[in-house]
Design an enzyme around this catalytic site. Structure first.
Site, PDB file in Angstrom:
ATOM      1  N   PHE A  11       0.793  -1.300  -0.025  1.00  0.00           N
ATOM      2  CA  PHE A  11      -0.198  -0.173  -0.083  1.00  0.00           C
ATOM      3  C   PHE A  11       0.669   1.278   0.074  1.00  0.00           C
ATOM      4  O   PHE A  11       0.788   2.168  -0.823  1.00  0.00           O
ATOM      5  CB  PHE A  11      -1.028  -0.158   1.172  1.00  0.00           C
ATOM      6  N   ILE A  12       1.736   1.540   0.779  1.00  0.00           N
ATOM      7  CA  ILE A  12       2.672   2.498   1.035  1.00  0.00           C
ATOM      8  C   ILE A  12       3.533   2.696  -0.063  1.00  0.00           C
ATOM      9  O   ILE A  12       3.778   3.622  -0.889  1.00  0.00           O
ATOM     10  CB  ILE A  12       3.183   2.701   2.353  1.00  0.00           C
ATOM     11  N   ASP A  31       9.637  -7.389  -3.500  1.00  0.00           N
ATOM     12  CA  ASP A  31       8.278  -7.736  -2.861  1.00  0.00           C
ATOM     13  C   ASP A  31       8.139  -9.203  -3.111  1.00  0.00           C
ATOM     14  O   ASP A  31       8.315  -9.481  -4.283  1.00  0.00           O
ATOM     15  CB  ASP A  31       7.111  -6.718  -3.587  1.00  0.00           C
ATOM     16  N   THR A  35       2.139  -9.804   1.028  1.00  0.00           N
ATOM     17  CA  THR A  35       0.786  -8.928   1.477  1.00  0.00           C
ATOM     18  C   THR A  35       1.000  -7.882  -0.019  1.00  0.00           C
ATOM     19  O   THR A  35      -0.430  -7.432   0.043  1.00  0.00           O
ATOM     20  CB  THR A  35       0.869  -8.339   2.805  1.00  0.00           C
ATOM     21  N   GLY A  36       1.742  -7.630  -0.339  1.00  0.00           N
ATOM     22  CA  GLY A  36       1.521  -6.690  -1.519  1.00  0.00           C
ATOM     23  C   GLY A  36       1.107  -7.208  -2.674  1.00  0.00           C
ATOM     24  O   GLY A  36       0.791  -8.431  -2.898  1.00  0.00           O
ATOM     25  N   ILE A  55      12.752 -10.201   1.440  1.00  0.00           N
ATOM     26  CA  ILE A  55      14.074  -9.353   2.061  1.00  0.00           C
ATOM     27  C   ILE A  55      14.825 -10.251   3.088  1.00  0.00           C
ATOM     28  O   ILE A  55      15.878  -9.828   3.422  1.00  0.00           O
ATOM     29  CB  ILE A  55      13.629  -7.999   2.763  1.00  0.00           C
ATOM     30  N   TYR A 142       5.338  -6.484  17.635  1.00  0.00           N
ATOM     31  CA  TYR A 142       5.395  -5.694  16.367  1.00  0.00           C
ATOM     32  C   TYR A 142       6.262  -4.512  16.724  1.00  0.00           C
ATOM     33  O   TYR A 142       7.244  -3.988  16.102  1.00  0.00           O
ATOM     34  CB  TYR A 142       4.351  -5.502  15.764  1.00  0.00           C
ATOM     35  N   LYS A 146       9.938  -3.122  15.199  1.00  0.00           N
ATOM     36  CA  LYS A 146      10.140  -1.836  14.524  1.00  0.00           C
ATOM     37  C   LYS A 146      11.040  -1.005  15.045  1.00  0.00           C
ATOM     38  O   LYS A 146      11.879  -0.297  14.558  1.00  0.00           O
ATOM     39  CB  LYS A 146       8.672  -1.232  14.228  1.00  0.00           C
ATOM     40  N   VAL A 172      -0.970   5.170   8.955  1.00  0.00           N
ATOM     41  CA  VAL A 172      -1.293   5.532   7.154  1.00  0.00           C
ATOM     42  C   VAL A 172      -2.413   4.821   6.800  1.00  0.00           C
ATOM     43  O   VAL A 172      -2.616   3.829   7.000  1.00  0.00           O
ATOM     44  CB  VAL A 172       0.121   5.274   6.301  1.00  0.00           C
TER      45      VAL A 172
HETATM   46  C1  UD1 Z   1      -0.925   0.856  12.709  1.00  0.00           C
HETATM   47  C2  UD1 Z   1      -0.334  -0.015  11.644  1.00  0.00           C
HETATM   48  C3  UD1 Z   1       0.966  -0.321  11.789  1.00  0.00           C
HETATM   49  C4  UD1 Z   1       1.576   0.797  12.120  1.00  0.00           C
HETATM   50  C5  UD1 Z   1       1.081   1.879  13.232  1.00  0.00           C
HETATM   51  C6  UD1 Z   1       1.588   2.975  13.333  1.00  0.00           C
HETATM   52  C7  UD1 Z   1      -1.897  -1.501  10.203  1.00  0.00           C
HETATM   53  C8  UD1 Z   1      -2.412  -2.663  10.018  1.00  0.00           C
HETATM   54  N1  UD1 Z   1      -1.337  -1.352  11.261  1.00  0.00           N
HETATM   55  O1  UD1 Z   1      -0.980  -0.016  13.875  1.00  0.00           O
HETATM   56  O2  UD1 Z   1       1.583  -0.881  10.904  1.00  0.00           O
HETATM   57  O3  UD1 Z   1       2.911   0.698  12.597  1.00  0.00           O
HETATM   58  O4  UD1 Z   1      -0.384   1.982  12.834  1.00  0.00           O
HETATM   59  O5  UD1 Z   1       1.851   3.860  12.166  1.00  0.00           O
HETATM   60  O6  UD1 Z   1      -1.941  -0.640   9.416  1.00  0.00           O
HETATM   61  N2  UD1 Z   1      -9.452  -1.800  15.351  1.00  0.00           N
HETATM   62  C9  UD1 Z   1     -10.805  -1.863  15.356  1.00  0.00           C
HETATM   63  N3  UD1 Z   1     -11.634  -2.726  14.596  1.00  0.00           N
HETATM   64  C10 UD1 Z   1     -11.076  -3.531  13.366  1.00  0.00           C
HETATM   65  C11 UD1 Z   1      -9.556  -3.158  13.304  1.00  0.00           C
HETATM   66  C12 UD1 Z   1      -8.648  -2.566  14.287  1.00  0.00           C
HETATM   67  O7  UD1 Z   1     -11.440  -1.535  16.279  1.00  0.00           O
HETATM   68  O8  UD1 Z   1     -11.539  -3.948  12.490  1.00  0.00           O
HETATM   69  C13 UD1 Z   1      -8.810  -0.997  16.388  1.00  0.00           C
HETATM   70  C14 UD1 Z   1      -7.536  -1.498  16.949  1.00  0.00           C
HETATM   71  O9  UD1 Z   1      -7.998  -2.332  18.081  1.00  0.00           O
HETATM   72  C15 UD1 Z   1      -6.748  -0.374  17.231  1.00  0.00           C
HETATM   73  C16 UD1 Z   1      -6.975   0.487  16.123  1.00  0.00           C
HETATM   74  O10 UD1 Z   1      -8.158   0.196  15.904  1.00  0.00           O
HETATM   75  O11 UD1 Z   1      -7.107  -0.002  18.598  1.00  0.00           O
HETATM   76  C17 UD1 Z   1      -6.053   0.653  15.020  1.00  0.00           C
HETATM   77  O12 UD1 Z   1      -5.665  -0.602  14.931  1.00  0.00           O
HETATM   78  P1  UD1 Z   1      -4.970  -0.688  13.283  1.00  0.00           P
HETATM   79  O13 UD1 Z   1      -5.556  -0.273  12.285  1.00  0.00           O
HETATM   80  O14 UD1 Z   1      -4.637  -2.314  13.286  1.00  0.00           O
HETATM   81  O15 UD1 Z   1      -3.517  -0.059  13.695  1.00  0.00           O
HETATM   82  P2  UD1 Z   1      -2.531   0.320  14.603  1.00  0.00           P
HETATM   83  O16 UD1 Z   1      -2.435  -1.311  15.715  1.00  0.00           O
HETATM   84  O17 UD1 Z   1      -2.566   1.419  15.569  1.00  0.00           O
END
Ligand code: UD1
Length: 323
Positions: A11-12, A31, A35-36, A55, A142, A146, A172
């Site tokens: 995606f990014i 790649d 997932t890409g 990688i 995770y 990172k 993002v």
């Molecule tokens: C995301 C990124 C991660 C990145 C980080 C900081 C993704 C999948 N993860 O993590 O790679 O390093 O930001 O940039 O893009 N949630 C729901 N319902 C859903 C899915 C998620 O409520 O169906 C909630 C989760 O519990 C969480 C929040 O939404 O509280 C964000 O979750 P997610 O989108 O997975 O992102 P991060 O864990 O914040």
């Protein structure tokens, strides 16, 4: 200039490749399409030297890096819950993979490597906004991987003189983010649910917040970090500087979709942080970075894209929908 983009079909990565193509740069992508997707590079594949490899394959990364001026390292397992379920695999790709990319970049004599670091390095510290001078304290496998990548970058700068920049991206989102996996980003998942007439699932009470950052802002910061002077060895936040709760995002999405979301609330997810918001003063100062697309505008553009890509198929598969 010749750019190697690891994870360039993601995606990014595909957003970066699109902008590099527009600027007339030479582009190499590595790649493994785990997932890409090649379709993310639709219309661009003839502009790209594509290496289908992981990688974690040092020789393959070495071949891809040959002659590169810049390496933009995005390939990773990106999901917090997946890292909770599969910590070893996440570590192998995010830590060992990053180490291999660094070795290949060093041996190829590149000018600079820019790395997709993560706001997850900050963990769940209550202080907001998160500023780069705060100590890292990741709370998921995770986040550990990172942040470990950042440490390796700093060591490579110090020990081997490789120029590096770590960009801590904050949540993002945008067109082409995969919506269909349980590990997908929350906004993509919410949008697909709304398009299919399903209930979005919220983990927790929905009052957790994120500094959701539209893809175009991230592309601009990342390309800026390749060439800006005086940033080698730095760690910089890339975000908007504000935050919204999941419940607020659902209300905006309801307006865009023209129907109530009727979200279903479930137990909070292990490894999740509660709140996330960045201080972006350092990126502003050192990169001249400005988040030009704000959250609401980004969400509108993203909704339009999902509507055109998934809208019809989703409507056709909806039970009881006559087309
Ligand atoms: C995301 C990124 C991660 C990145 C980080 C900081 C993704 C999948 N993860 O993590 O790679 O390093 O930001 O940039 O893009 N949630 C729901 N319902 C859903 C899915 C998620 O409520 O169906 C909630 C989760 O519990 C969480 C929040 O939404 O509280 C964000 O979750 P997610 O989108 O997975 O992102 P991060 O864990 O914040």
């Amino acid at each position: 200039m010749r750019y190697l983009v690891t994870g360039g079909a993601g995606f990014i990565g595909s957003g970066i490749v699109r902008e590099l193509a527009r600027r007339g740069e030479t582009i190499v992508v590595i790649d493994d399409l785990s997932t890409g997707k090649e379709s993310n590079l639709k219309g661009l594949l003839d502009r790209v030297e594509f290496h289908r490899a992981s990688i974690t394959d040092l020789e393959a990364v070495g071949r891809a890096a040959r002659g590169a001026d810049f390496v933009i390292h995005l390939a990773a397992r990106t999901s917090v819950p997946r890292s909770v379920e599969e910590p070893l695999e996440t570590n192998a790709i995010n830590v060992e993979g990053t180490l291999k990319v660094l070795l290949a970049a060093r041996d190829a004599g590149v000018r600079r490597l820019v790395y997709a670091a993560s706001s997850s390095a900050y963990g769940d510290q209550p202080t907001l906004p998160k500023v780069e001078t705060m100590a890292a304290a990741p709370i998921s496998p995770y986040g550990v991987t990172k942040f470990t990548g950042e440490l390796y970058l700093q060591v490579f700068t110090r020990v081997y003189g490789l120029e590096t920049v770590a960009l801590r991206y904050f949540n993002v989102f945008g067109p082409r983010q995969e919506p269909g996996s349980p590990y997908s980003g929350v906004l993509a998942r919410f949008m697909l649910a709304l398009l299919r007439g399903e209930q979005p699932v919220v983990f927790g009470d929905g009052e957790q917040s994120r500094d959701f950052t539209y893809i175009d802002n991230v592309v601009e910061a990342t390309l800026g970090a390749c060439t800006a002077a005086g940033v080698s060895g730095r760690v910089l936040n890339v975000a908007t500087g504000s935050r919204v709760t999941l419940n607020e995002t659902l209300r905006i999405l309801e307006r865009l979709a023209g129907r109530p979301a009727q979200a279903r609330y479930e137990r909070p997810r292990a490894g999740d942080i509660l709140h996330s918001q960045a201080d972006i003063a350092l990126a502003r100062k050192l990169l001249g970075y400005e988040p030009r697309v704000n959250f609401e505008e980004g969400l509108r553009r993203t909704w339009e894209w999902y509507l055109s890509e998934y809208g019809r198929a989703a409507a056709e598969s909806r039970p009881g929908t006559a087309m």
